[in-house]
Design a protein around this motif. Structure first.
Motif, PDB file in Angstrom:
ATOM      1  N   GLU A 137      19.128  65.932  37.720  1.00  0.00           N
ATOM      2  CA  GLU A 137      19.378  66.945  38.760  1.00  0.00           C
ATOM      3  C   GLU A 137      18.715  68.288  38.416  1.00  0.00           C
ATOM      4  N   THR A 138      18.419  68.496  37.149  1.00  0.00           N
ATOM      5  CA  THR A 138      17.764  69.754  36.767  1.00  0.00           C
ATOM      6  C   THR A 138      16.246  69.683  36.949  1.00  0.00           C
ATOM      7  N   GLN A 139      15.727  68.517  37.310  1.00  0.00           N
ATOM      8  CA  GLN A 139      14.268  68.326  37.347  1.00  0.00           C
ATOM      9  C   GLN A 139      13.718  68.060  38.742  1.00  0.00           C
ATOM     10  N   VAL A 140      14.588  67.665  39.669  1.00  0.00           N
ATOM     11  CA  VAL A 140      14.044  67.146  40.936  1.00  0.00           C
ATOM     12  C   VAL A 140      13.306  68.208  41.757  1.00  0.00           C
ATOM     13  N   ILE A 141      13.759  69.440  41.703  1.00  0.00           N
ATOM     14  CA  ILE A 141      13.053  70.485  42.468  1.00  0.00           C
ATOM     15  C   ILE A 141      11.623  70.623  41.937  1.00  0.00           C
ATOM     16  N   ALA A 142      11.502  70.680  40.629  1.00  0.00           N
ATOM     17  CA  ALA A 142      10.169  70.840  40.019  1.00  0.00           C
ATOM     18  C   ALA A 142       9.248  69.676  40.376  1.00  0.00           C
ATOM     19  N   PHE A 143       9.770  68.449  40.354  1.00  0.00           N
ATOM     20  CA  PHE A 143       8.915  67.301  40.687  1.00  0.00           C
ATOM     21  C   PHE A 143       8.585  67.266  42.174  1.00  0.00           C
ATOM     22  N   ALA A 144       9.525  67.635  43.018  1.00  0.00           N
ATOM     23  CA  ALA A 144       9.236  67.673  44.458  1.00  0.00           C
ATOM     24  C   ALA A 144       8.158  68.718  44.735  1.00  0.00           C
ATOM     25  N   GLU A 145       8.298  69.880  44.135  1.00  0.00           N
ATOM     26  CA  GLU A 145       7.301  70.937  44.353  1.00  0.00           C
ATOM     27  C   GLU A 145       5.946  70.558  43.758  1.00  0.00           C
ATOM     28  N   ALA A 146       5.987  69.762  42.706  1.00  0.00           N
ATOM     29  CA  ALA A 146       4.731  69.324  42.069  1.00  0.00           C
ATOM     30  C   ALA A 146       3.985  68.293  42.909  1.00  0.00           C
ATOM     31  N   GLN A 165      20.009  65.561  47.725  1.00  0.00           N
ATOM     32  CA  GLN A 165      19.138  66.676  47.331  1.00  0.00           C
ATOM     33  C   GLN A 165      17.670  66.256  47.351  1.00  0.00           C
ATOM     34  N   ILE A 166      17.390  65.078  46.812  1.00  0.00           N
ATOM     35  CA  ILE A 166      16.001  64.592  46.792  1.00  0.00           C
ATOM     36  C   ILE A 166      15.472  64.480  48.223  1.00  0.00           C
ATOM     37  N   LYS A 167      16.308  63.956  49.118  1.00  0.00           N
ATOM     38  CA  LYS A 167      15.864  63.797  50.510  1.00  0.00           C
ATOM     39  C   LYS A 167      15.681  65.161  51.184  1.00  0.00           C
ATOM     40  N   SER A 168      16.553  66.106  50.844  1.00  0.00           N
ATOM     41  CA  SER A 168      16.421  67.437  51.456  1.00  0.00           C
ATOM     42  C   SER A 168      15.157  68.147  50.968  1.00  0.00           C
ATOM     43  N   LEU A 169      14.627  67.697  49.843  1.00  0.00           N
ATOM     44  CA  LEU A 169      13.375  68.262  49.333  1.00  0.00           C
ATOM     45  C   LEU A 169      12.153  67.598  49.978  1.00  0.00           C
ATOM     46  N   GLY A 170      12.404  66.652  50.874  1.00  0.00           N
ATOM     47  CA  GLY A 170      11.318  66.005  51.598  1.00  0.00           C
ATOM     48  C   GLY A 170      10.756  64.776  50.897  1.00  0.00           C
TER      49      GLY A 170
END
Ligand code: DX5
Ligand code: ZN
Length: 214
Positions: free
Chosen positions: A72-81, A102-107
């Motif tokens: 959960e601490t990494q998914v934003i960084a990987f989605a943005e990457a 959360q992963i789905k909300s990040l697209g």
């Protein structure tokens, strides 16, 4: 429709962009990116900055397999990457449902992975929400390990559950997949096949991808 996802774990890390180009040319549908943290599994591979750099070199679908504690601490960084699919291990989280959302909300598409010893029941309450279930067919951490045959029954039970309930999700398998084991997992109901050593270790990558797809 069967998809092949070569794992860059078995590629030459000094030439990753080129190595991804080779599997794209060979007709692979996904690029499987194994992220290991040295804690959830013994090895350390790569993190989101590498994915961000690779994103500039490839339009392929990036299938990111997080073998890390606290995903959960990494998914934003990987989605943005630039990850397209983010799969985390159920064994590594307390709030799996929240993380899927959360992963789905990040697209991104959300996948959940199960180690060989983890029973399918761990997926039960998530089946309606996830885009992919990843059944590990080896214990994660290394490429080139031997396929665990008892996972075939797990795959077919999952396929049966998916069909019976009309769930819309891919069943991915990872570990020890090659020209010999691919027909078995396809027959059992897997439709996304990860292969590292069997693709990158092959003299003819295109033939290897085709043999795995069947
Ligand atoms: C294992 C990784 C796999 C690995 C598969 O921990 O998740 O993706 O690269 O390698 P092969 O296909 O060689 O078993
Ligand atoms: Zn993997």
């Amino acid at each position: 429709m069967i998809k092949v996802a070569p794992s860059i774990l078995s590629a030459d890390f000094a030439r990753l962009a080129e190595e991804i180009g080779r599997i794209e040319e060979a007709g692979a549908e996904y690029v499987h990116i194994d992220v290991m943290d040295g804690t959830f599994v013994p090895n350390i591979t790569l993190g989101s900055p590498v994915v961000q750099s690779l994103r500039k070199c490839s339009k392929a679908v990036f299938d990111v397999h997080l073998m890390v504690e606290h995903p959960e601490t990494q998914v934003i960084a990987f989605a943005e990457a630039g990850a397209d699919i983010i799969t985390f291990h159920i064994e590594a989280v307390r709030h799996a449902h929240r993380l899927v959302q959360q992963i789905k909300s990040l697209g991104c598409k959300a996948g959940v992975a199960l180690n060989p010893a983890t029973p399918l029941v761990m997926l039960e309450e998530l089946m309606e929400d996830i885009d992919m279930a990843l059944i590990m067919t080896v214990n994660p951490g290394f490429g080139g390990q031997k396929f665990i045959p008892s996972m075939l029954e797990k795959i077919s039970i999952l396929r049966h559950t998916v069909e019976e309930n009309g769930f819309i999700l891919d069943i991915e398998v990872d570990g020890g997949i090659n020209a010999e084991t691919a027909p078995l997992v396809r027959e059992a109901g897997a439709n996304v096949l990860v292969a590292g050593s069997a693709v990158y270790g092959a003299p003819d990558i295109k033939a290897a991808v085709q043999a795995i797809r069947g």
